[in-house]
Design a protein around this motif. Structure first.
Motif, PDB file in Angstrom:
ATOM      1  N   LYS A  48       2.739  94.049  59.510  1.00 33.71           N
ATOM      2  CA  LYS A  48       4.121  94.463  59.253  1.00 33.71           C
ATOM      3  C   LYS A  48       5.058  93.273  59.425  1.00 33.71           C
ATOM      4  O   LYS A  48       6.219  93.324  59.058  1.00 33.71           O
ATOM      5  N   SER A  49       4.532  92.209  60.039  1.00 30.71           N
ATOM      6  CA  SER A  49       5.342  91.018  60.285  1.00 30.71           C
ATOM      7  C   SER A  49       4.500  89.794  59.962  1.00 30.71           C
ATOM      8  O   SER A  49       3.309  89.756  60.269  1.00 30.71           O
ATOM      9  N   GLU A  50       5.118  88.815  59.330  1.00 33.43           N
ATOM     10  CA  GLU A  50       4.423  87.600  58.891  1.00 33.43           C
ATOM     11  C   GLU A  50       4.665  86.499  59.925  1.00 33.43           C
ATOM     12  O   GLU A  50       5.797  86.071  60.117  1.00 33.43           O
ATOM     13  N   PRO A  51       3.615  86.056  60.639  1.00 33.19           N
ATOM     14  CA  PRO A  51       3.835  85.005  61.632  1.00 33.19           C
ATOM     15  C   PRO A  51       4.153  83.664  60.960  1.00 33.19           C
ATOM     16  O   PRO A  51       3.651  83.379  59.875  1.00 33.19           O
ATOM     17  N   SER A  52       4.982  82.865  61.613  1.00 32.82           N
ATOM     18  CA  SER A  52       5.291  81.534  61.081  1.00 32.82           C
ATOM     19  C   SER A  52       4.087  80.610  61.288  1.00 32.82           C
ATOM     20  O   SER A  52       3.146  80.959  62.008  1.00 32.82           O
ATOM     21  N   ILE A  53       4.116  79.452  60.692  1.00 28.40           N
ATOM     22  CA  ILE A  53       3.031  78.477  60.860  1.00 28.40           C
ATOM     23  C   ILE A  53       2.917  78.091  62.330  1.00 28.40           C
ATOM     24  O   ILE A  53       1.815  77.983  62.874  1.00 28.40           O
ATOM     25  N   THR A  54       4.061  77.924  62.994  1.00 32.51           N
ATOM     26  CA  THR A  54       4.046  77.604  64.425  1.00 32.51           C
ATOM     27  C   THR A  54       3.400  78.748  65.216  1.00 32.51           C
ATOM     28  O   THR A  54       2.573  78.507  66.101  1.00 32.51           O
ATOM     29  N   ASP A  55       3.759  79.992  64.873  1.00 34.16           N
ATOM     30  CA  ASP A  55       3.127  81.153  65.525  1.00 34.16           C
ATOM     31  C   ASP A  55       1.612  81.109  65.340  1.00 34.16           C
ATOM     32  O   ASP A  55       0.856  81.337  66.286  1.00 34.16           O
ATOM     33  N   LEU A  56       1.179  80.823  64.106  1.00 35.09           N
ATOM     34  CA  LEU A  56      -0.261  80.775  63.830  1.00 35.09           C
ATOM     35  C   LEU A  56      -0.949  79.697  64.659  1.00 35.09           C
ATOM     36  O   LEU A  56      -2.050  79.896  65.158  1.00 35.09           O
ATOM     37  N   ARG A  57      -0.290  78.558  64.806  1.00 35.36           N
ATOM     38  CA  ARG A  57      -0.866  77.482  65.640  1.00 35.36           C
ATOM     39  C   ARG A  57      -1.030  77.959  67.085  1.00 35.36           C
ATOM     40  O   ARG A  57      -2.058  77.722  67.709  1.00 35.36           O
TER      41      ARG A  57
END
Length: 190
Positions: A48-57
């Protein structure tokens, strides 16, 4: 009993949930590690929410997986997603141990096992034995590989298979050609 499945059940969120559970973490454990709210993480796991690239890291680091594994998620066309993994769309997994390249053959991590394509470079080895709470069966496709399982060294040739049940093991490829093996690991560790 009829269950309505979402159009694309095999998603980044489903993989994150499977990885989190395989590490025995609750939503609040992982959210705390990430310094994010349980609500946010729950949204991400439900896509429901798209994590940012920083979140993914940060998520990759917290779950001890490679970021590239999380990035390479939407390679399959919708009609194949969750069913087919094309050779060119395999996701790199595992740690970046020098001399070993591991790719996920399973469409995702939501099964009770995972299937991995492992390539061991010539003249490479891991020095410290690995021990994990899994059952693993491997099959050597090409090359030769030495496996040390519970302190005993075995020479593995193409067509040979092997099993490891939680014992300490390490691999050695002292030969001049790469060794390629297919591993089935339960429960998924990556």
């Amino acid at each position: 009993m009829h269950h309505s499945l979402p159009a694309q059940p095999h998603t980044l969120g489903a993989d994150l949930r499977a990885l989190r559970k395989s590490r025995g973490l609750t939503l609040s454990d992982l959210a705390a590690r990430l310094g994010r709210s349980v609500g946010w993480l729950s949204q991400v796991e439900r896509d429901k929410s798209e994590p940012s690239i920083t979140d993914l890291r940060h998520i990759a680091a917290a779950l001890d997986v490679s970021v590239s594994m999380l990035f390479r998620h939407s390679a399959a066309p919708a009609s194949e997603a969750g069913y087919i993994v094309r050779r060119t769309a395999r996701r790199p997994i595992g740690s970046s141990v020098a001399g070993l390249v591991e790719e996920l053959l399973s469409p995702d991590l939501t099964d009770d096992f995972e299937m991995v394509h492992s390539t061991f470079a010539p003249q490479s080895e891991i020095t410290e034995p690995v021990m994990r709470p899994t059952q693993e069966v491997g099959y050597l496709l090409q090359g030769r590989l030495d496996l040390e399982i519970a302190g005993k060294r075995h020479a593995i040739h193409p067509g040979d298979s092997f099993r490891i049940r939680g014992e300490p093991f390490r691999w050695i490829n002292p030969y001049d050609a790469p060794a390629v093996a297919i591993w089935v690991i339960a429960p998924p560790v990556y």
